[in-house]
Design a protein around this motif. Structure first.
Motif, PDB file in Angstrom:
ATOM      1  N   ALA A 146     -10.952 -41.058  -4.537  1.00 14.69           N
ATOM      2  CA  ALA A 146     -12.260 -40.783  -4.800  1.00 14.69           C
ATOM      3  C   ALA A 146     -13.203 -41.901  -5.748  1.00 14.69           C
ATOM      4  O   ALA A 146     -14.296 -42.378  -5.239  1.00 14.69           O
ATOM      5  N   GLN A 147     -12.547 -42.285  -6.723  1.00 11.93           N
ATOM      6  CA  GLN A 147     -13.034 -43.389  -7.561  1.00 11.93           C
ATOM      7  C   GLN A 147     -12.953 -45.009  -6.474  1.00 11.93           C
ATOM      8  O   GLN A 147     -14.090 -45.291  -6.686  1.00 11.93           O
ATOM      9  N   LEU A 148     -12.008 -45.004  -5.695  1.00 13.71           N
ATOM     10  CA  LEU A 148     -12.000 -46.276  -5.028  1.00 13.71           C
ATOM     11  C   LEU A 148     -13.329 -46.330  -4.016  1.00 13.71           C
ATOM     12  O   LEU A 148     -13.730 -47.322  -3.679  1.00 13.71           O
ATOM     13  N   ASP A 149     -13.365 -45.038  -3.362  1.00 12.04           N
ATOM     14  CA  ASP A 149     -14.393 -44.939  -2.523  1.00 12.04           C
ATOM     15  C   ASP A 149     -15.859 -45.431  -2.956  1.00 12.04           C
ATOM     16  O   ASP A 149     -16.464 -45.903  -2.443  1.00 12.04           O
ATOM     17  N   ASP A 150     -16.036 -44.606  -4.101  1.00 18.50           N
ATOM     18  CA  ASP A 150     -17.228 -45.000  -4.967  1.00 18.50           C
ATOM     19  C   ASP A 150     -17.287 -46.511  -5.160  1.00 18.50           C
ATOM     20  O   ASP A 150     -18.511 -46.981  -4.805  1.00 18.50           O
ATOM     21  N   LYS A 151     -16.367 -47.197  -5.741  1.00 18.18           N
ATOM     22  CA  LYS A 151     -16.460 -48.525  -5.882  1.00 18.18           C
ATOM     23  C   LYS A 151     -16.577 -49.322  -4.329  1.00 18.18           C
ATOM     24  O   LYS A 151     -17.421 -50.306  -4.488  1.00 18.18           O
ATOM     25  N   VAL A 152     -16.049 -48.987  -3.316  1.00 15.36           N
ATOM     26  CA  VAL A 152     -16.104 -49.670  -2.270  1.00 15.36           C
ATOM     27  C   VAL A 152     -17.410 -49.419  -1.738  1.00 15.36           C
ATOM     28  O   VAL A 152     -18.002 -50.513  -1.301  1.00 15.36           O
ATOM     29  N   GLY A 170     -12.133 -56.521   1.240  1.00 18.97           N
ATOM     30  CA  GLY A 170     -11.042 -56.238   2.007  1.00 18.97           C
ATOM     31  C   GLY A 170     -10.017 -55.670   1.517  1.00 18.97           C
ATOM     32  O   GLY A 170      -9.178 -54.748   2.011  1.00 18.97           O
ATOM     33  N   ALA A 171      -9.469 -56.236   0.356  1.00 20.42           N
ATOM     34  CA  ALA A 171      -8.301 -55.842  -0.368  1.00 20.42           C
ATOM     35  C   ALA A 171      -8.354 -54.277  -0.739  1.00 20.42           C
ATOM     36  O   ALA A 171      -7.671 -53.642  -0.747  1.00 20.42           O
ATOM     37  N   MET A 172      -9.717 -53.982  -1.120  1.00 15.29           N
ATOM     38  CA  MET A 172      -9.946 -52.460  -1.619  1.00 15.29           C
ATOM     39  C   MET A 172     -10.029 -51.446  -0.375  1.00 15.29           C
ATOM     40  O   MET A 172      -9.453 -50.538  -0.340  1.00 15.29           O
ATOM     41  N   GLN A 212      -7.021 -47.416   2.694  1.00 19.56           N
ATOM     42  CA  GLN A 212      -6.323 -47.074   3.832  1.00 19.56           C
ATOM     43  C   GLN A 212      -4.922 -46.176   3.289  1.00 19.56           C
ATOM     44  O   GLN A 212      -4.466 -45.333   3.937  1.00 19.56           O
ATOM     45  N   ILE A 213      -4.151 -47.002   2.749  1.00 18.69           N
ATOM     46  CA  ILE A 213      -3.059 -46.644   1.799  1.00 18.69           C
ATOM     47  C   ILE A 213      -3.021 -45.070   1.294  1.00 18.69           C
ATOM     48  O   ILE A 213      -2.237 -44.133   1.487  1.00 18.69           O
ATOM     49  N   ILE A 253      -2.433 -39.340   1.001  1.00 15.76           N
ATOM     50  CA  ILE A 253      -3.139 -38.033   1.136  1.00 15.76           C
ATOM     51  C   ILE A 253      -3.030 -37.170   2.070  1.00 15.76           C
ATOM     52  O   ILE A 253      -2.662 -35.990   2.367  1.00 15.76           O
ATOM     53  N   ALA A 254      -3.118 -37.630   3.347  1.00 15.64           N
ATOM     54  CA  ALA A 254      -2.705 -37.120   4.973  1.00 15.64           C
ATOM     55  C   ALA A 254      -1.345 -36.438   4.559  1.00 15.64           C
ATOM     56  O   ALA A 254      -0.988 -35.369   5.521  1.00 15.64           O
TER      57      ALA A 254
END
Length: 116
Positions: free
Chosen positions: A66-72, A100-102, A107-108, A113-114
């Motif tokens: 969730a934090q990474l999604d916000d930063k992206v 791109g790295a983010m 994706q990882i 999570i899936a």
């Protein structure tokens, strides 16, 4: 001497008005409950959904994503903005590679999570 800090914690919260002002009641891990105005709360916290049924390590992965999604999202918006275009080409390239790295990292985490 003062310095700046960035904190990360997982809390439980629910919308609750206080004296006619919108906000959130906040319950911390130690059981302490406080109240925060809506704008202050939403600037500090990102929702991760109902995860209490999951083990702590899985909750942390969901929070990390969730934090990474916000930063992206914020970096994507920045790259579409006027100030980005004013940066020198080398810095534009670094920021583009960073995004791109983010996204790879996103994706990882999504795959992990899936698999829960």
């Amino acid at each position: 001497m003062t310095q700046s800090y960035i904190g990360t914690k997982q809390i439980l919260a629910w919308e609750q008005d206080k004296d006619g002002q919108p906000g959130y009641a906040v319950k911390y891990a130690d059981g302490y409950v406080s109240w925060s105005p809506k704008d202050v709360f939403e600037a500090a916290y990102i929702p991760i959904g109902h995860v209490d049924h999951l083990p702590a390590h899985q909750q942390r992965v969901i929070g990390e994503k969730a934090q990474l999604d916000d930063k992206v999202g914020k970096l994507t918006d920045f790259l579409d903005g006027e100030f980005f275009r004013s940066l020198d080409a080398a810095e534009q390239e670094r920021l583009t590679v960073q995004l791109g790295a983010m996204r790879e990292y996103q994706q990882i985490l999504a795959e992990r999570i899936a698999a829960f």
